[in-house]
Enzyme design. Structure first.
Site, mmCIF file in Angstrom:
data_model
loop_
_atom_site.group_PDB
_atom_site.id
_atom_site.type_symbol
_atom_site.label_atom_id
_atom_site.label_comp_id
_atom_site.label_asym_id
_atom_site.label_seq_id
_atom_site.Cartn_x
_atom_site.Cartn_y
_atom_site.Cartn_z
ATOM 1 N N SER A 161 0.841 -1.202 0.000
ATOM 2 C CA SER A 161 0.000 0.000 0.000
ATOM 3 C C SER A 161 0.870 1.243 0.000
ATOM 4 O O SER A 161 1.948 1.266 0.624
ATOM 5 C CB SER A 161 -0.879 0.029 1.258
ATOM 6 O OG SER A 161 -1.541 1.275 1.336
ATOM 7 N N TYR A 180 -1.686 -1.530 10.163
ATOM 8 C CA TYR A 180 -1.795 -1.752 8.718
ATOM 9 C C TYR A 180 -0.556 -1.217 7.990
ATOM 10 O O TYR A 180 0.035 -1.900 7.145
ATOM 11 C CB TYR A 180 -3.065 -1.076 8.194
ATOM 12 C CG TYR A 180 -3.230 -1.186 6.705
ATOM 13 C CD1 TYR A 180 -3.539 -2.401 6.108
ATOM 14 C CD2 TYR A 180 -3.055 -0.072 5.878
ATOM 15 C CE1 TYR A 180 -3.680 -2.505 4.724
ATOM 16 C CE2 TYR A 180 -3.194 -0.170 4.505
ATOM 17 C CZ TYR A 180 -3.512 -1.392 3.931
ATOM 18 O OH TYR A 180 -3.643 -1.498 2.568
#
Ligand SMILES: NC(=O)c1ccc[n+]([C@@H]2O[C@H](COP(=O)([O-])OP(=O)(O)OC[C@H]3O[C@@H](n4cnc5c(N)ncnc54)[C@H](O)[C@@H]3O)[C@@H](O)[C@H]2O)c1
Length: 250
Positions: free
Chosen positions: A141, A154
């Site tokens: 990401s 995350y």
């Protein structure tokens, strides 16, 4: 008998919906034999996709299920040519200050986003190494480069994926296996679209910060994955392609 996986399976995890399904559509359109793997609904998604795609329900954080997935893919198609580690916990996470994250949620994010990638690479590499060819694309990401607030677990898990890609590329390169990362920015996947008005507002805010000021579609991410898996990316190894409309630059 020597195992050959030329034209073997393209295994895509977390592909029953969202970015993973868009990647599956693109590989299938190129005539590749796709195996959709997800927690549930894999076979239904494969049926919807058509092109002789196969579905296999597996939790990537469960090593035995992952081994069974790769064995299924190899048995049905002759090998595992491409692995796209797309399954991840993201769209269901609520932004939480770093000192208030539930330790159980932290562990689950790492089990899926980090150990899951390791288990899948380990299982697929057995087939790729014996065939001396293969491609692994890990979906990380842009949040790992940006340092997005409210998602420490995350962000850390995706930074781990970027770093793991580099080591995996070095260890698997001698076997003809290339390993690279695609790092999406905020993408209009099914999981994001299910988030309603709050996600809509987030999307507008992020869009304004981009060089390319439009929404990112799952297909934008799929394009980068197809490129890295293809012959035009033959000299890419251990790299991280950030697909976020120029919001972050490296
Ligand atoms: N959408 C975004 O804005 C965005 C941005 C950056 C990175 N990503 C990454 O892209 C990937 C796909 O995200 P998305 O937006 O399409 O998500 P999504 O929520 O729409 O789909 C994710 C899929 O992964 C599956 N999954 C979750 N845990 C799993 C497990 N343990 N085993 C197998 N499958 C599992 C889910 O069932 C679901 O079908 C994720 O790794 C995510 O972190 C997404």
């Amino acid at each position: 008998m020597e195992q050959t996986n030329k034209g073997g399976a393209v295994v895509i995890t977390g592909a029953a919906q969202g970015i993973g399904y868009a990647i599956a559509e693109r590989f299938a359109a190129q005539g590749r034999r796709v195996v959709i793997a997800d927690l549930r609904g894999s076979e239904a998604a494969a049926k919807k996709l058509g092109h002789d795609a196969l579905g296999f329900d597996a939790d990537v954080s469960n090593a035995a299920q992952v081994d069974a997935l790769m064995a299924f893919a190899a048995e049905r198609t002759g090998g595992v040519s491409v692995l796209v580690n797309n399954a991840g916990i993201y769209t269901t996470l609520a932004k939480t200050a770093f000192d208030e994250i539930d330790p159980e949620e932290w562990k689950r994010v790492f089990n899926v986003n980090v150990e899951g990638v390791w288990y899948c690479c380990r299982a697929a590499a057995r087939y790729m190494k014996s065939a001396r060819e293969g491609n692994i694309i890990n979906i990380a990401s842009a949040a790992a480069s940006k340092g997005t607030a409210g998602l420490l677990h995350y962000v850390a898990s995706k930074a781990a994926v970027v770093a793991m890609t580099r080591t995996l590329a070095r260890e698997l390169g001698p076997y003809g296996v290339r390993v690279n990362t695609v790092s999406p920015g905020f993408t209009q996947s099914d999981g994001i679209l299910a988030g309603g008005a709050e996600r809509g507002q987030q999307s507008e805010d992020i869009k304004r910060q981009r060089v390319v000021q439009r929404d990112i579609a799952p297909n934008d991410i799929a394009g980068a994955v197809l490129f890295l898996a293809g012959p035009d990316a033959g000299m890419f190894a251990g790299q991280n392609l950030i697909v976020d409309g120029g919001l972050t630059m490296n």
